[in-house]
Design a protein around this motif. Sequence first.
Motif, PDB file in Angstrom:
ATOM      1  N   ALA A  10       0.842  -1.197   0.000  1.00  0.00           N
ATOM      2  CA  ALA A  10       0.000   0.000   0.000  1.00  0.00           C
ATOM      3  C   ALA A  10       0.876   1.245   0.000  1.00  0.00           C
ATOM      4  O   ALA A  10       0.957   1.974   0.968  1.00  0.00           O
ATOM      5  N   GLN A  11       1.581   1.486  -1.083  1.00  0.00           N
ATOM      6  CA  GLN A  11       2.449   2.643  -1.213  1.00  0.00           C
ATOM      7  C   GLN A  11       1.659   3.743  -1.923  1.00  0.00           C
ATOM      8  O   GLN A  11       1.827   3.994  -3.107  1.00  0.00           O
ATOM      9  N   ASP A  12       0.757   4.394  -1.190  1.00  0.00           N
ATOM     10  CA  ASP A  12      -0.150   5.354  -1.812  1.00  0.00           C
ATOM     11  C   ASP A  12       0.272   6.792  -1.550  1.00  0.00           C
ATOM     12  O   ASP A  12      -0.507   7.711  -1.736  1.00  0.00           O
ATOM     13  N   GLY A  13       1.489   6.989  -1.106  1.00  0.00           N
ATOM     14  CA  GLY A  13       1.949   8.328  -0.818  1.00  0.00           C
ATOM     15  C   GLY A  13       1.964   8.645   0.655  1.00  0.00           C
ATOM     16  O   GLY A  13       2.644   9.577   1.082  1.00  0.00           O
ATOM     17  N   GLU A  14       1.250   7.878   1.461  1.00  0.00           N
ATOM     18  CA  GLU A  14       1.218   8.151   2.897  1.00  0.00           C
ATOM     19  C   GLU A  14       2.445   7.592   3.604  1.00  0.00           C
ATOM     20  O   GLU A  14       3.070   8.266   4.420  1.00  0.00           O
ATOM     21  N   TYR A  15       2.795   6.331   3.278  1.00  0.00           N
ATOM     22  CA  TYR A  15       3.920   5.678   3.934  1.00  0.00           C
ATOM     23  C   TYR A  15       4.951   5.230   2.910  1.00  0.00           C
ATOM     24  O   TYR A  15       4.629   4.923   1.769  1.00  0.00           O
ATOM     25  N   GLU A  16       6.185   5.176   3.365  1.00  0.00           N
ATOM     26  CA  GLU A  16       7.302   4.700   2.555  1.00  0.00           C
ATOM     27  C   GLU A  16       7.922   3.491   3.248  1.00  0.00           C
ATOM     28  O   GLU A  16       8.138   3.512   4.464  1.00  0.00           O
ATOM     29  N   ALA A  17       8.196   2.437   2.481  1.00  0.00           N
ATOM     30  CA  ALA A  17       8.830   1.247   3.037  1.00  0.00           C
ATOM     31  C   ALA A  17      10.337   1.452   3.137  1.00  0.00           C
ATOM     32  O   ALA A  17      10.962   2.048   2.255  1.00  0.00           O
ATOM     33  N   VAL A  18      10.909   0.963   4.215  1.00  0.00           N
ATOM     34  CA  VAL A  18      12.359   0.975   4.415  1.00  0.00           C
ATOM     35  C   VAL A  18      12.769  -0.477   4.653  1.00  0.00           C
ATOM     36  O   VAL A  18      12.347  -1.094   5.637  1.00  0.00           O
ATOM     37  N   ILE A  19      13.582  -1.026   3.747  1.00  0.00           N
ATOM     38  CA  ILE A  19      13.864  -2.461   3.742  1.00  0.00           C
ATOM     39  C   ILE A  19      15.369  -2.690   3.701  1.00  0.00           C
ATOM     40  O   ILE A  19      16.088  -2.056   2.925  1.00  0.00           O
ATOM     41  N   GLY A  20      15.834  -3.612   4.519  1.00  0.00           N
ATOM     42  CA  GLY A  20      17.211  -4.082   4.468  1.00  0.00           C
ATOM     43  C   GLY A  20      17.224  -5.596   4.467  1.00  0.00           C
ATOM     44  O   GLY A  20      16.381  -6.225   5.114  1.00  0.00           O
ATOM     45  N   LEU A  21      18.138  -6.194   3.726  1.00  0.00           N
ATOM     46  CA  LEU A  21      18.225  -7.656   3.662  1.00  0.00           C
ATOM     47  C   LEU A  21      19.509  -8.153   4.315  1.00  0.00           C
ATOM     48  O   LEU A  21      20.568  -7.531   4.188  1.00  0.00           O
ATOM     49  N   GLU A  22      19.384  -9.260   5.023  1.00  0.00           N
ATOM     50  CA  GLU A  22      20.531  -9.991   5.543  1.00  0.00           C
ATOM     51  C   GLU A  22      20.582 -11.314   4.787  1.00  0.00           C
ATOM     52  O   GLU A  22      19.738 -12.184   5.002  1.00  0.00           O
ATOM     53  N   CYS A  23      21.540 -11.442   3.890  1.00  0.00           N
ATOM     54  CA  CYS A  23      21.627 -12.632   3.033  1.00  0.00           C
ATOM     55  C   CYS A  23      22.656 -13.598   3.614  1.00  0.00           C
ATOM     56  O   CYS A  23      23.802 -13.218   3.863  1.00  0.00           O
ATOM     57  N   HIS A  24      22.247 -14.843   3.798  1.00  0.00           N
ATOM     58  CA  HIS A  24      23.119 -15.874   4.345  1.00  0.00           C
ATOM     59  C   HIS A  24      23.587 -16.761   3.195  1.00  0.00           C
ATOM     60  O   HIS A  24      22.791 -17.502   2.609  1.00  0.00           O
ATOM     61  N   VAL A  25      24.865 -16.675   2.889  1.00  0.00           N
ATOM     62  CA  VAL A  25      25.457 -17.374   1.741  1.00  0.00           C
ATOM     63  C   VAL A  25      26.297 -18.534   2.253  1.00  0.00           C
ATOM     64  O   VAL A  25      27.270 -18.320   2.993  1.00  0.00           O
ATOM     65  N   GLN A  26      25.929 -19.768   1.889  1.00  0.00           N
ATOM     66  CA  GLN A  26      26.741 -20.912   2.277  1.00  0.00           C
ATOM     67  C   GLN A  26      27.984 -20.961   1.405  1.00  0.00           C
ATOM     68  O   GLN A  26      27.899 -20.995   0.178  1.00  0.00           O
ATOM     69  N   LEU A  27      29.140 -20.967   2.035  1.00  0.00           N
ATOM     70  CA  LEU A  27      30.398 -20.947   1.306  1.00  0.00           C
ATOM     71  C   LEU A  27      30.731 -22.329   0.746  1.00  0.00           C
ATOM     72  O   LEU A  27      30.423 -23.360   1.354  1.00  0.00           O
ATOM     73  N   GLU A 176      12.162  -4.347  -5.622  1.00  0.00           N
ATOM     74  CA  GLU A 176      13.571  -3.977  -5.568  1.00  0.00           C
ATOM     75  C   GLU A 176      14.359  -4.952  -4.699  1.00  0.00           C
ATOM     76  O   GLU A 176      15.484  -5.339  -5.033  1.00  0.00           O
ATOM     77  N   ALA A 177      13.770  -5.373  -3.576  1.00  0.00           N
ATOM     78  CA  ALA A 177      14.440  -6.323  -2.689  1.00  0.00           C
ATOM     79  C   ALA A 177      14.686  -7.647  -3.400  1.00  0.00           C
ATOM     80  O   ALA A 177      15.766  -8.255  -3.280  1.00  0.00           O
ATOM     81  N   ALA A 178      13.698  -8.122  -4.169  1.00  0.00           N
ATOM     82  CA  ALA A 178      13.853  -9.379  -4.894  1.00  0.00           C
ATOM     83  C   ALA A 178      14.948  -9.266  -5.954  1.00  0.00           C
ATOM     84  O   ALA A 178      15.738 -10.199  -6.155  1.00  0.00           O
ATOM     85  N   GLU A 179      15.029  -8.122  -6.627  1.00  0.00           N
ATOM     86  CA  GLU A 179      16.049  -7.946  -7.657  1.00  0.00           C
ATOM     87  C   GLU A 179      17.435  -7.834  -7.032  1.00  0.00           C
ATOM     88  O   GLU A 179      18.421  -8.344  -7.589  1.00  0.00           O
ATOM     89  N   TYR A 180      17.523  -7.205  -5.874  1.00  0.00           N
ATOM     90  CA  TYR A 180      18.802  -7.151  -5.140  1.00  0.00           C
ATOM     91  C   TYR A 180      19.257  -8.563  -4.772  1.00  0.00           C
ATOM     92  O   TYR A 180      20.433  -8.913  -4.924  1.00  0.00           O
ATOM     93  N   LEU A 181      18.327  -9.390  -4.295  1.00  0.00           N
ATOM     94  CA  LEU A 181      18.672 -10.761  -3.925  1.00  0.00           C
ATOM     95  C   LEU A 181      19.150 -11.544  -5.152  1.00  0.00           C
ATOM     96  O   LEU A 181      20.080 -12.349  -5.063  1.00  0.00           O
ATOM     97  N   ARG A 182      18.527 -11.324  -6.296  1.00  0.00           N
ATOM     98  CA  ARG A 182      18.993 -11.969  -7.529  1.00  0.00           C
ATOM     99  C   ARG A 182      20.432 -11.560  -7.840  1.00  0.00           C
ATOM    100  O   ARG A 182      21.238 -12.370  -8.295  1.00  0.00           O
TER     101      ARG A 182
END
Length: 308
Positions: A10-27, A176-182
């Motif tokens: 619901a990004q209708d101008g009232e609120y803005e999402a702030v998202i950070g990802l912690e990616c766990h990469v198996q070496l 955007e988060a999904a594309e960053y993960l890709r």
Amino acid sequence: MTAPAAGPPAQDGEYEAVIGLECHVQLRTASKAFTAAATEFGAPPNTLIDAYTLGLPGSLPVLCGRAVELALRLGLACGCRIALRSEFARKNYFYPDLPKGYQISQYDAPLCQGGALPFMLNGQRREVCLIRIHLEEDAGKNLHAADGRASLIDFNRAGVPLCEVVSEPELRSAEEAAEYLRAVRRLVRFLGVSDGNMEEGSLRCDANVSLRRRGTTALGQRTELKNINSFKHVQKAIEHEIARQTAILRAGGQVAAETRGWDAQRGTSRSQRSKESAHDYRYFPEPDLLPVEPSAELIAELRAALPE
């Protein structure tokens, strides 16, 4: 408050999402982070274990040098500042799949800091800054019976070496988060750091999501969505969480600081526990491991070996 049905944010101008990802990469190592036990995927339960994996008294950790090299390779590719001295810490918490009662990780002295990861979104170049890339060990895996009457634990994954790639909270949408993960998966595969097989758990992520009124800079209360293992689920989980938090704020409520699990079959999330702070884990330096001090020669060698 009852969570709303999953749907577009619901990004209708009232609120803005702030998202950070912690990616766990198996070496991509043959052995675990602190013991010689193997890391093969799909082995019969509890066959890739030893005294240290099970946390038996008297067993001591021995750092896997290959894991350090792969983590450095990833940090150099992201333009991170490489620490000439980094340290391991004990992250203390009690859960059935953590046999020692603590996880060896890095806290205030990580191996890599800063850096950034570029990617394309709808034909536009984006670059998300990183906070850190650090080394840690994985936990085991809980297996729950379909009837809910029993739970079993497979310790094969316990101690598997991970790189945790922590982004700044600069992502603004689920897409955007999904594309960053890709982009993370493409990079670790290209570098040979990890196979990035999300269906096997080689790449998982936790998403930290909060909302704030558009035009403000103060961060809202965040929730953490745990252990999401596909691009589709990352996007759907974040969309659902944005919608859920929007409904709470519009109703005059307050978003709780909590960890939530994503149920992909139901398309909803559920509360798992209240959100911990760093002091809740009682971090302290790991007494059985020396600091990691990569030489200038090793860093130069790894940098020179990076692909184009």
